[in-house]
Design an enzyme around this catalytic site. Structure first.
Site, PDB file in Angstrom:
ATOM      1  N   HIS A  89      46.262  33.819  47.405  1.00 30.62           N
ATOM      2  CA  HIS A  89      45.002  34.493  47.743  1.00 30.62           C
ATOM      3  C   HIS A  89      45.194  35.536  48.845  1.00 30.62           C
ATOM      4  CE1 HIS A  89      40.870  35.174  47.337  1.00 30.62           C
ATOM      5  NE2 HIS A  89      40.424  33.929  47.290  1.00 30.62           N
ATOM      6  N   ASP A 117      42.791  38.896  45.119  1.00 23.60           N
ATOM      7  CA  ASP A 117      41.424  38.437  45.278  1.00 23.60           C
ATOM      8  C   ASP A 117      41.032  37.636  44.045  1.00 23.60           C
ATOM      9  OD1 ASP A 117      41.166  39.687  47.725  1.00 23.60           O
ATOM     10  OD2 ASP A 117      40.498  41.574  46.822  1.00 23.60           O
TER      11      ASP A 117
END
Length: 413
Positions: A384, A388
């Protein structure tokens, strides 16, 4: 003429290795290219062979010792006249090799066969070899165990008088706990397993790992395989599997979302202008990930042929370090073992990994009607820090859409 036997030249990604086993003892005659020793690294087992006909004169690095790249491990004497030295019977001075029950036999075992024999406490000289030059293969040991002979041999050693047991010492790595059938066995972790453990912990500690899921209707690909599998196999001499479709779908998705093909290096993001797809393969030594180089340029047949070759090499322990180095994206297929759903762990420094699972028929709503379809859950684990959630979800949806309509891969739409 004396010849120095050195460890192989390790690549930059491999710091050192361990002498896994010596197949010849000092004073024992060797033929040219005959196996002398195995060097185990974090990724592969490297074989050291005799440089010429002659005799192994001296062992400098014993089994279990750590060796560096091109470090001296033994001395070889070129020429004839070597003889096999008789095994010593002096219990006070004899040193058993860890993890094995030695005998006077001179059987040559492959690395996989040796490990299996050690795990079952089987005398290396008791197994007849069917491999090249009489070499004992993993299948020979497996057949020996299944025939019941292995259990009988282990039992005879455990019930032997103290004097005879001293001549064939029990493995140091095995610690039986007496009392009924409660037996424990302690074996050292292989370098590969230790490295796998290290990398898995590293991935979870150093990355902000998250997993997104979706499901794909496998019927279009299954229908395509059913129609063309015979013609495909006849033309390319390889079966049409599912993995090649997943590789091509992932390659196309990586082109559309290059951040999923990138990696983090310090404070920089490295975008790779190529798609080197790693394919997780299970072997006796653990999980290995050989890499399909430039997968974007490979056809379905080339992907299947290469994966088949990787599988064969993994079983024989012959995958090279170069074949497992690098990779910008990984695919793991837990479905071959029956996994319905899982969360794959990243393969650092990659930013994403796709997990495939078993195909299972489920009732699905299609145009207002309930239809039974062969469905597969897909899992995309991603870093992450780099991806995204929007990009990760769109990447997985792209893979799903390409698999449910394979023509889109051909038409590039």
């Amino acid at each position: 003429m004396a010849i120095e036997i050195k460890a192989p030249t390790f690549p930059e990604s491999v710091a050192d290795g361990t002498v896994a086993s010596w197949h010849k003892q000092p004073g024992e005659a060797c033929a040219r290219d005959e196996l002398l020793a195995d060097i185990e690294t974090d990724k592969v087992v490297l074989e050291i062979v005799a440089p010429a006909d002659g005799v192994l004169k001296e062992v400098i690095k014993a089994e279990g010792d750590t060796v560096l790249s091109e470090e001296l491990i033994g001395i070889f004497e070129e020429g004839e006249g070597g003889v096999i030295q008789p095994a010593t019977t002096d219990v006070a001075t004899a040193e058993p090799q860890s993890g094995t029950v030695q005998s006077g036999g001179a059987a040559t075992l492959s690395p996989a066969a040796r490990r299996m024999a050690d795990e079952h406490g089987i005398d290396h000289g008791a197994v007849a070899g069917t491999g090249k030059g009489g070499r004992v293969t993993k299948e020979d040991v497996l057949n020996y165990v299944e025939s019941g002979a292995g259990a009988s041999a282990a039992k005879s050693v455990s019930n032997a008088p103290a004097a005879s047991v001293a001549k064939a010492p029990a493995p140091e790595a095995i610690a039986p706990v007496f009392g009924g059938d409660r037996v424990e066995k302690r074996v050292p972790m292989t370098r590969l397993r230790a490295r796998i453990a290290e990398r898995l912990v590293e991935a979870q500690q150093s990355a902000a790992m998250l997993t997104t899921f979706n499901e794909v209707n496998m019927k279009p690909i299954m229908d395509l395989r059913r129609e063309y599998k015979d013609l495909f196999e006849k033309r390319h001499n390889v079966k049409m599997g599912f993995m090649s479709f997943f590789v091509k779908a992932c390659v196309e998705a990586l082109k559309r979302y290059p951040v999923a093909n990138a990696s983090i290096d310090g404070n920089d993001i490295v975008y790779h202008g190529y798609q080197d797809v790693g394919v997780a393969v299970s072997s006796d030594r653990g999980l290995v990930v050989p890499v399909l180089r430039n997968a974007e340029d490979m056809s379905l047949a080339e992907v299947e042929l290469t994966i088949r070759e990787f599988g064969e090499k993994a079983k024989e322990g012959k995958l090279s370090i170069e074949e497992m180095t690098g990779g910008t994206f990984t695919i793991s297929n837990g479905g071959v073992f029956g996994s319905l759903l899982s969360t794959p762990i990243l393969n650092p420094p990659q930013s994403a990994i796709l997990g495939m699972h078993k195909i299972q028929e489920r009732p699905m709503a299609v145009n207002g009607e309930v239809v039974v379809l062969p469905m597969m859950y897909l899992a995309l684990s991603y870093d992450h820090r780099l991806l995204d959630g929007k990009e990760a979800v769109r990447f997985l949806v792209t893979v799903k859409e390409l698999l449910e309509d394979p023509a889109r891969m051909l038409l590039d739409v």
